[in-house]
Design a protein around this motif. Structure first.
Motif, PDB file in Angstrom:
ATOM      1  N   SER A 244      52.757 -16.505  -8.482  1.00  0.00           N
ATOM      2  CA  SER A 244      52.594 -17.504  -9.540  1.00  0.00           C
ATOM      3  C   SER A 244      53.448 -18.717  -9.169  1.00  0.00           C
ATOM      4  N   VAL A 245      52.782 -19.842  -8.954  1.00  0.00           N
ATOM      5  CA  VAL A 245      53.469 -21.077  -8.550  1.00  0.00           C
ATOM      6  C   VAL A 245      53.433 -22.048  -9.720  1.00  0.00           C
ATOM      7  N   SER A 246      54.602 -22.538 -10.138  1.00  0.00           N
ATOM      8  CA  SER A 246      54.652 -23.474 -11.265  1.00  0.00           C
ATOM      9  C   SER A 246      53.908 -24.765 -10.915  1.00  0.00           C
ATOM     10  N   ASN A 247      53.190 -25.281 -11.888  1.00  0.00           N
ATOM     11  CA  ASN A 247      52.383 -26.492 -11.668  1.00  0.00           C
ATOM     12  C   ASN A 247      52.275 -27.226 -12.999  1.00  0.00           C
ATOM     13  N   TYR A 248      52.911 -28.398 -13.091  1.00  0.00           N
ATOM     14  CA  TYR A 248      52.964 -29.122 -14.356  1.00  0.00           C
ATOM     15  C   TYR A 248      51.822 -30.141 -14.474  1.00  0.00           C
ATOM     16  N   VAL A 249      51.134 -30.064 -15.597  1.00  0.00           N
ATOM     17  CA  VAL A 249      50.051 -30.990 -15.918  1.00  0.00           C
ATOM     18  C   VAL A 249      50.343 -31.591 -17.287  1.00  0.00           C
ATOM     19  N   ASP A 250      50.454 -32.936 -17.338  1.00  0.00           N
ATOM     20  CA  ASP A 250      50.775 -33.612 -18.601  1.00  0.00           C
ATOM     21  C   ASP A 250      52.029 -33.051 -19.248  1.00  0.00           C
ATOM     22  N   GLY A 251      53.010 -32.696 -18.400  1.00  0.00           N
ATOM     23  CA  GLY A 251      54.280 -32.207 -18.914  1.00  0.00           C
ATOM     24  C   GLY A 251      54.294 -30.737 -19.278  1.00  0.00           C
ATOM     25  N   LYS A 252      53.170 -30.053 -19.110  1.00  0.00           N
ATOM     26  CA  LYS A 252      53.101 -28.629 -19.450  1.00  0.00           C
ATOM     27  C   LYS A 252      52.882 -27.811 -18.179  1.00  0.00           C
ATOM     28  N   ASN A 253      53.505 -26.660 -18.144  1.00  0.00           N
ATOM     29  CA  ASN A 253      53.388 -25.812 -16.971  1.00  0.00           C
ATOM     30  C   ASN A 253      52.056 -25.062 -16.988  1.00  0.00           C
ATOM     31  N   LYS A 254      51.213 -25.368 -15.992  1.00  0.00           N
ATOM     32  CA  LYS A 254      49.934 -24.684 -15.818  1.00  0.00           C
ATOM     33  C   LYS A 254      49.983 -23.988 -14.456  1.00  0.00           C
ATOM     34  N   PRO A 255      50.623 -22.815 -14.383  1.00  0.00           N
ATOM     35  CA  PRO A 255      50.871 -22.169 -13.087  1.00  0.00           C
ATOM     36  C   PRO A 255      49.598 -21.811 -12.321  1.00  0.00           C
ATOM     37  N   ILE A 256      49.733 -21.865 -10.991  1.00  0.00           N
ATOM     38  CA  ILE A 256      48.652 -21.462 -10.100  1.00  0.00           C
ATOM     39  C   ILE A 256      48.919 -19.999  -9.725  1.00  0.00           C
ATOM     40  N   ARG A 257      47.978 -19.124 -10.075  1.00  0.00           N
ATOM     41  CA  ARG A 257      48.188 -17.688  -9.837  1.00  0.00           C
ATOM     42  C   ARG A 257      47.060 -17.132  -8.956  1.00  0.00           C
ATOM     43  N   LYS A 258      47.453 -16.121  -8.167  1.00  0.00           N
ATOM     44  CA  LYS A 258      46.447 -15.403  -7.378  1.00  0.00           C
ATOM     45  C   LYS A 258      46.996 -14.011  -7.069  1.00  0.00           C
ATOM     46  N   GLY A 259      46.155 -12.989  -7.215  1.00  0.00           N
ATOM     47  CA  GLY A 259      46.591 -11.615  -6.957  1.00  0.00           C
ATOM     48  C   GLY A 259      45.709 -10.933  -5.927  1.00  0.00           C
ATOM     49  N   GLY A 260      45.894  -9.614  -5.833  1.00  0.00           N
ATOM     50  CA  GLY A 260      45.070  -8.832  -4.921  1.00  0.00           C
ATOM     51  C   GLY A 260      45.663  -8.661  -3.542  1.00  0.00           C
ATOM     52  N   PHE A 261      46.922  -9.101  -3.324  1.00  0.00           N
ATOM     53  CA  PHE A 261      47.540  -8.975  -2.003  1.00  0.00           C
ATOM     54  C   PHE A 261      48.031  -7.529  -1.820  1.00  0.00           C
ATOM     55  N   LEU A 262      47.822  -6.992  -0.613  1.00  0.00           N
ATOM     56  CA  LEU A 262      48.173  -5.599  -0.349  1.00  0.00           C
ATOM     57  C   LEU A 262      49.665  -5.402  -0.156  1.00  0.00           C
ATOM     58  N   SER A 263      50.366  -6.485   0.216  1.00  0.00           N
ATOM     59  CA  SER A 263      51.818  -6.349   0.404  1.00  0.00           C
ATOM     60  C   SER A 263      52.521  -7.538  -0.229  1.00  0.00           C
ATOM     61  N   LYS A 264      53.799  -7.351  -0.491  1.00  0.00           N
ATOM     62  CA  LYS A 264      54.603  -8.412  -1.082  1.00  0.00           C
ATOM     63  C   LYS A 264      54.712  -9.608  -0.141  1.00  0.00           C
ATOM     64  N   ASN A 265      54.854  -9.326   1.180  1.00  0.00           N
ATOM     65  CA  ASN A 265      54.982 -10.416   2.147  1.00  0.00           C
ATOM     66  C   ASN A 265      53.738 -11.298   2.176  1.00  0.00           C
ATOM     67  N   GLU A 266      52.554 -10.656   2.063  1.00  0.00           N
ATOM     68  CA  GLU A 266      51.321 -11.450   2.053  1.00  0.00           C
ATOM     69  C   GLU A 266      51.322 -12.413   0.863  1.00  0.00           C
ATOM     70  N   ALA A 267      51.774 -11.961  -0.314  1.00  0.00           N
ATOM     71  CA  ALA A 267      51.841 -12.814  -1.497  1.00  0.00           C
ATOM     72  C   ALA A 267      52.860 -13.933  -1.311  1.00  0.00           C
ATOM     73  N   ILE A 268      53.985 -13.610  -0.670  1.00  0.00           N
ATOM     74  CA  ILE A 268      55.026 -14.615  -0.426  1.00  0.00           C
ATOM     75  C   ILE A 268      54.511 -15.711   0.493  1.00  0.00           C
ATOM     76  N   TYR A 269      53.841 -15.307   1.600  1.00  0.00           N
ATOM     77  CA  TYR A 269      53.320 -16.290   2.552  1.00  0.00           C
ATOM     78  C   TYR A 269      52.241 -17.170   1.902  1.00  0.00           C
ATOM     79  N   ALA A 270      51.387 -16.567   1.075  1.00  0.00           N
ATOM     80  CA  ALA A 270      50.325 -17.322   0.412  1.00  0.00           C
ATOM     81  C   ALA A 270      50.920 -18.320  -0.589  1.00  0.00           C
ATOM     82  N   ALA A 271      51.951 -17.890  -1.314  1.00  0.00           N
ATOM     83  CA  ALA A 271      52.606 -18.781  -2.273  1.00  0.00           C
ATOM     84  C   ALA A 271      53.287 -19.944  -1.555  1.00  0.00           C
TER      85      ALA A 271
END
Length: 365
Positions: free
Chosen positions: A14-41
Motif C-alpha cells: 500500500s503506497v500513500s497517494n494524496y489527491v486533493d489533500g486526501k490520501n488515496k493509497p495505491i494498493r496491489k496484492g497477490g504477491f507470493l513473497s514479501k520481497n516481491e511486494a517490497i520490490y513492486a512498491a
C-alpha cells in the motif's frame, strides 16, 4: 512510504497517494513473497518520484472550476468576472457533481453541443474559453490524466448577429454624425452617442468620464477609469492596462462639449442619471434612445457598443493602421483587434488584391 502486509498466503503493498489533500493509497496484492511486494512498491514509489503517476482530482468539475476562478481570476475586471460566474452557472447545471477526473472528451463535446442549442457561436466560444482553460490547467498540473478539450468542435444552432449587422457603413455613420451634431440639446444621450461614434470608447469608459478628463486645448480625452454601470457601485478600473489611453477627438465634437463644460466641479461625471446624479446613464436606456434615432433616420438598428465597432470599421476602410486602431480601442493585444474585425480585414484584402494585380495596368501612359 509503503506498507507491506500479509493477507492469507499472499502479500500486499500500500503506497500513500494524496489527491486533493486526501490520501488515496495505491494498493496491489497477490504477491507470493514479501520481497516481491517490497520490490513492486519501490517501483511505484520511483514512478511517483519521476512524476509518472499523476494524482487525479476527484473533486466535482463545478467545484474545481469555481476554485480556479477564485484563485486565478480574482483580479480580472468586474464585467469579466461576471462572465466567468455565468459560465460557472451553466457548468453547475450540466455537470452537477460529476468528478473532473471522470470526464472524457465525449462528455466535454456533449456539453458544448448542449450549450450551443439556440445559442450563437460566439457564446459557445466564450464558455469554451473559460471551461477549456480550467481543464487545460488541471491537465498541466497533473490533476487529470488527459486534456479532454483536445480536438473539440464548436457547435451552435443560432448564427447570432452577422458581423456586418453590428456596425454602420460610412454613409450611415456620417448621417448619424450630422444628425447628432444638430440635435445635441435634445438629450444628453446624443452627446454620449456622438462621443462614442468618434472615439470608439466602451460604454463603461464613456459614463466614467469626468470633465477634467477632457483637454480642450489638445482636443483629447483621457481614458483612465470606468464606471460600474451595471451595479452602480462607482468608479472601477478599465478593462485592462491597455485601455488606459489618451484619444485625439474630432475638434468639432470637442467644441460642442466645451460649450457645456461647467466652470467648477470638473471632477464630476459628464453622463449622469437625470433622476439620480449619483448614478450613470444605463446601457439599456442608451440602446433604446439610439434605436429611436436610427429608426427616425431609416438606418439599421445597432447597439451603443455597435458605435464602437462602427468607429473601428470606418477607420479600417479609410486606411488607418491596424496597430493604431488596436491602441485606440484599448485592446489587450493586436490579435484581439484582428479577430474582432476579421470580416472587415477580409474585405479590404480582396480590395487590395485588385490593386496589387492591377498596378502595372492602371498607369497613365
Amino acid at each position: 512510504m509503503a506498507s507491506i502486509t500479509k493477507r492469507g498466503n499472499t502479500w500486499q503493498y500500500s503506497v500513500s497517494n494524496y489527491v486533493d489533500g486526501k490520501n488515496k493509497p495505491i494498493r496491489k496484492g497477490g504477491f507470493l513473497s514479501k520481497n516481491e511486494a517490497i520490490y513492486a512498491a519501490a517501483e511505484i514509489e520511483a514512478q511517483k518520484a519521476k512524476g509518472k503517476i499523476k494524482t487525479t482530482s476527484e473533486k466535482p468539475f463545478a467545484l474545481y472550476f469555481e476554485k480556479w476562478i477564485k484563485t486565478y481570476k480574482s483580479n480580472v475586471h468586474p464585467n469579466t468576472k461576471l462572465r466567468y460566474k455565468n459560465s460557472l452557472k451553466w457548468i453547475k447545471e450540466y455537470f452537477k457533481n460529476k468528478p473532473l477526473n471522470e470526464l472524457t472528451s465525449f462528455d466535454y463535446q456533449e456539453f458544448l453541443n448542449w450549450f450551443g442549442k439556440n445559442r450563437s457561436r460566439a457564446s459557445v466560444e466564450k464558455i469554451d474559453s473559460h471551461a477549456g482553460a480550467c481543464i487545460r490547467h488541471a491537465f498541466n498540473v497533473g490533476d487529470i490524466k488527459y486534456n479532454i478539450t483536445f480536438n473539440r468542435q464548436i457547435s451552435a444552432t443560432n448564427d447570432g448577429k452577422k458581423a456586418h449587422d453590428k456596425y454602420l457603413d460610412f454613409d450611415d455613420s456620417q448621417k448619424l454624425y450630422e444628425h447628432l451634431l444638430q440635435h445635441l440639446e435634445d438629450s444628453q444621450f446624443n452627446y454620449l452617442f456622438l462621443l462614442a461614434l468618434v472615439s470608439g470608447t466602451r460604454f463603461q469608459e464613456l459614463v466614467g468620464l469626468t470633465w477634467k478628463d477632457l483637454d480642450f486645448e489638445s482636443n483629447t480625452i483621457d481614458i483612465n477609469k470606468a464606471w460600474d454601470h451595471q451595479k452602480q457601485t462607482g468608479f472601477t478600473k478599465t478593462k485592462n492596462e491597455q485601455s488606459v489611453r489618451k484619444l485625439t477627438i474630432d475638434p468639432a465634437v470637442m467644441q460642442e462639449f466645451k460649450l457645456i463644460c461647467p466652470d467648477t466641479h470638473l471632477d464630476s461625471r459628464i453622463f449622469k442619471s437625470t433622476y439620480n446624479p449619483s448614478k450613470s446613464l444605463t446601457n439599456n436606456g442608451a440602446n433604446s434612445a439610439l434605436e429611436k434615432i436610427l429608426r427616425e433616420l431609416g438606418i439599421k438598428i445597432i447597439t451603443v457598443h455597435g458605435l464602437r465597432h462602427t468607429h473601428a470599421s470606418v477607420l479600417l476602410y479609410n486606411g488607418a493602421n491596424i496597430h493604431y486602431i488596436s491602441e485606440r480601442l484599448g485592446h489587450r493585444d493586436l490579435q484581439t483587434t484582428m479577430n474582432t474585425y476579421s470580416h472587415v480585414i477580409k474585405e479590404l484584402k480582396e480590395r487590395d488584391d485588385s490593386v496589387a494585380t492591377g498596378i502595372y495596368h492602371n498607369q497613365n501612359v
